[in-house]
Design an enzyme around this catalytic site. Structure first.
Site, PDB file in Angstrom:
ATOM      1  N   GLU A  10      77.460  43.978   7.364  1.00 26.94           N
ATOM      2  CA  GLU A  10      76.202  44.421   7.933  1.00 26.94           C
ATOM      3  C   GLU A  10      76.426  45.442   9.043  1.00 26.94           C
ATOM      4  OE1 GLU A  10      74.455  40.588   8.893  1.00 26.94           O
ATOM      5  OE2 GLU A  10      75.031  40.806  10.982  1.00 26.94           O
ATOM      6  N   CYS A  11      75.708  46.548   8.954  1.00 19.04           N
ATOM      7  CA  CYS A  11      75.725  47.638   9.926  1.00 19.04           C
ATOM      8  C   CYS A  11      77.145  48.144  10.174  1.00 19.04           C
ATOM      9  CB  CYS A  11      75.024  47.205  11.212  1.00 19.04           C
ATOM     10  SG  CYS A  11      74.399  48.603  12.195  1.00 19.04           S
ATOM     11  N   GLY A  12      77.723  47.871  11.352  1.00 20.57           N
ATOM     12  CA  GLY A  12      79.069  48.351  11.627  1.00 20.57           C
ATOM     13  C   GLY A  12      80.075  47.884  10.604  1.00 20.57           C
TER      14      GLY A  12
END
Length: 447
Positions: free
Chosen positions: A328-330
């Protein structure tokens, strides 16, 4: 219905950047140093402020959000905290009335007194008008006063106090000081763990607060903050043991640090065994059945991540074996072929997903969202400054939280890997919002 009582305060402000976290930390640190049991919560989705709040209080900090975490979850956590704490502190989010739901909504639902913090560095008489407006804008809210922050001098403080219609609302002034300022960057506060003088800053803030009316409140004065927290009528259902016997490797270091404590609790409640590793420092993955790459700051550590070829190989082997990955994300950003930082430096990443990620100066997306996966719908949020370019076709996209609208398309959920075993998105999931859906992210053969 059983209940538990405890002094409690929600620290709010007219806008972001006013000093809510500094004041919440100072208050928590001050009372913790006095030997009191302090429990602190953060209103809304946030990974960074809780690190400072936890350091100040010496206890875990959980999120409260009437939509993302749910009203029952909020009620249960406050009720549990009231049974063991001498003081409950809730840090608000953005401005008092910003967001759906807002900090004001949370305060009104649970009867929390409100302390407003106002950055008074560039005002005098308007301080009183702003205070009056915040306190009268909505009926039904309990106000415990106002604290002026970043005040220039004792004379300035006098002008601010005299601007109030009700002098009893004055809780004092914190002078402008570098000794207890909390540094920021593009996603918010710098993590407390990155600073050698983090505790010294908190102690300095607590010392400064101790000189104010707020900091000198004794047990009798705190009675005005007394709140009766009822146990929720509806119990939170027990998480199904869908991950029994499963070992999940969780990335956790300076580059991957955006982890809700409640998310870890949720996975463990479903039977998962969690093992932690550092993509920055480790050469191998722990023995595991599934992998979780949470968000964080990979852009700040891109060179180190790119240079760790052994970890890149370990990740590739995990993916080739068809083992699940939730990024998720990073965590998703490092799975692409390359990452370009805001200064234009490009680094080769792990090459699991085709395409590239580019950091930019302006915010790319922000807000509460939800996503449908196998097992149901997960609530959460998005907040990022990068964009990605990829030939992958999204398997699905997030939707806006009820009552909200998206600007453009929702966040993509990409599914890749030899068995569709890699799932990645900019979306940050609140796993406890739907444990069955959360489990599907870590199990094989789920779309």
């Amino acid at each position: 219905m059983p209940s538990a009582s405890c002094p409690a305060i929600l620290i709010a402000a007219p806008a972001s950047g006013q000093g809510k976290t500094t004041v919440a930390c100072a208050l928590a640190r001050l009372h913790t140093r006095q030997g009191k049991r302090v429990r602190v919560f953060k209103c809304g989705p946030d990974f960074l402020d809780p690190c400072w709040l936890s350091l100040a209080s010496g206890a875990p900090v959980h999120q409260l959000d009437l939509w993302m975490t749910g009203e029952v979850d909020c009620a249960l956590r406050l009720y549990a905290a009231a049974q063991e704490a001498d003081l409950i502190i809730v840090e608000g989010v953005m401005g008092l009335f910003d967001g759906q739901p807002s900090a004001a909504d949370l305060a009104q639902r649970f009867g929390l007194p409100l302390l407003t913090v106002i950055d008074a560095s560039a005002m005098a008489g308007t301080f009183g008008a702003l205070t009056w407006g915040l306190q009268t804008y909505r009926e039904g809210l309990r106000f415990a006063g106002v604290l002026a922050n970043r005040v220039a001098s004792s004379g300035h403080a006098v002008m601010l106090e005299e601007s109030l219609r009700d002098a009893s609302q004055w809780q004092g002034a914190l002078m402008r000081s570098e000794a207890f300022s909390l540094p920021e960057r593009h996603l918010g506060l710098v993590m407390s763990g990155e600073m050698d003088d983090a505790m010294a800053r908190l102690d300095a803030a607590a010392d400064a607060l101790a000189e104010t009316k707020l900091g000198q409140m004794g047990a009798d004065a705190l009675q005005a903050w007394w709140v009766d927290f009822a146990a929720p009528a509806d119990a939170v259902p027990e998480a199904p043991e869908l991950l029994q016997g499963l070992t999940i490797a969780v990335a956790r270091d300076a580059a991957f640090c955006f982890l809700y404590a409640a998310n870890l609790d949720c996975l463990q409640a479903m039977g998962a065994r969690l093992v932690f590793f550092s993509p920055l420092a480790d050469a191998v993955l722990p023995d595991c059945d599934a992998l979780w790459l949470p968000g964080g700051y990979p852009e700040l550590h891109a060179a180190t991540l790119a240079a760790n070829g052994a970890m890149k190989t370990a990740i590739a082997s995990h993916v080739r074996a068809g083992k699940p990955v939730w990024a998720e994300c990073g965590g998703m950003m490092v799975l692409f072929d390359q990452l370009t930082t805001v200064n234009g430096s490009t680094h080769l990443m792990w090459g699991v997903l085709p395409g590239s990620v580019t950091l930019q100066q302006r915010l790319a997306a922000l807000g509460p969202q939800q996503i449908s996966v196998a097992g149901g719908t997960l609530r959460g949020h998005t907040f990022h400054y990068s964009t990605c370019s990829t030939p992958l076709v999204p398997a699905t996209r997030t939707e806006a939280a009820p009552g909200r609208k998206l600007r453009g398309e929702g966040e993509a959920l990409y599914v890749a890997g030899p068995a569709g075993n890699v799932k990645a998105s900019y979306f940050h999931a609140w796993l406890a919002s739907n444990p069955a859906a959360a489990a599907s992210l870590f199990l094989k053969d789920t779309p």
